[in-house]
Write an enzyme that holds these catalytic residues in place. Structure first.
Site, PDB file in Angstrom:
ATOM      1  CB  SER A  68      -0.964   0.018   1.191  1.00  0.00           C
ATOM      2  OG  SER A  68      -0.262   0.219   2.396  1.00  0.00           O
ATOM      3  CE  LYS A 113      -2.680   1.962   4.955  1.00  0.00           C
ATOM      4  NZ  LYS A 113      -2.683   1.214   3.728  1.00  0.00           N
TER       5      LYS A 113
END
Length: 168
Positions: A25, A61
């Site tokens: 991700s 993230k």
């Protein structure tokens, strides 16, 4: 010798946690299997890469917005962050060309980041499950491990991490 080792472990756990990257991700910024060092803190800006607890998992993230800010994303994947008046899309030089995507978004946009929270997204926008999805949502500051600042493994990736959306 034991005291020195104990102090080193204590510093690593409390102030500079070491994390391993799982999944894709955050590609191309971080790749699966890389090992990074984070620094604990409570002040984050757009562009910072952070480790966060999500249930029993640890996610890595990028901070898009902080408490009180509004986030909007258009169909082309351009991200807008503003306090009151909608402006230009944020600069995201860390994204690979053509990687902007609306992705797995099921939140109502624009959305305001609640107090003591951050809005996060992965750099691989098409596959990342992040604050754009109600299953993750905004991350409470109590669940932030720290800001990722350094890659330590593999050795060819050793060095600092470009964290900011714009130069300061």
């Amino acid at each position: 010798m034991i005291v020195v080792a104990a102090c080193a472990v204590l510093v690593a756990v409390l102030f500079m946690p070491v994390l391993r990257i799982y999944g894709n991700s955050m590609n191309p910024t971080l790749n699966e299997g890389e090992i990074v060092v984070s620094i604990k803190g409570s002040s984050f800006k757009t562009g910072d890469v952070v480790g966060v607890y999500f249930g029993s998992k640890l996610l890595v993230k990028r901070v898009i917005a902080t408490e009180g800010q509004w986030v909007d994303i258009d169909e082309d994947g351009n991200v807008y962050v503003y306090d009151e008046i909608k402006g230009e899309p944020i600069a995201e030089p860390y994204l690979a060309e053509g990687s902007k995507a609306f992705g797995e978004t099921n939140i109502t946009l624009p959305c305001q980041v609640p107090p003591e929270s951050i809005f996060v997204m992965g750099d691989n926008r098409e596959t990342s499950i992040d604050s754009r999805n109600t299953s993750v949502g905004c991350i409470d500051m109590d669940n932030v491990v720290g800001r990722i600042v350094f890659k330590i493994w593999p050795l060819q990736s050793f060095g600092t991490l470009n964290n900011r959306a714009t130069e300061e």
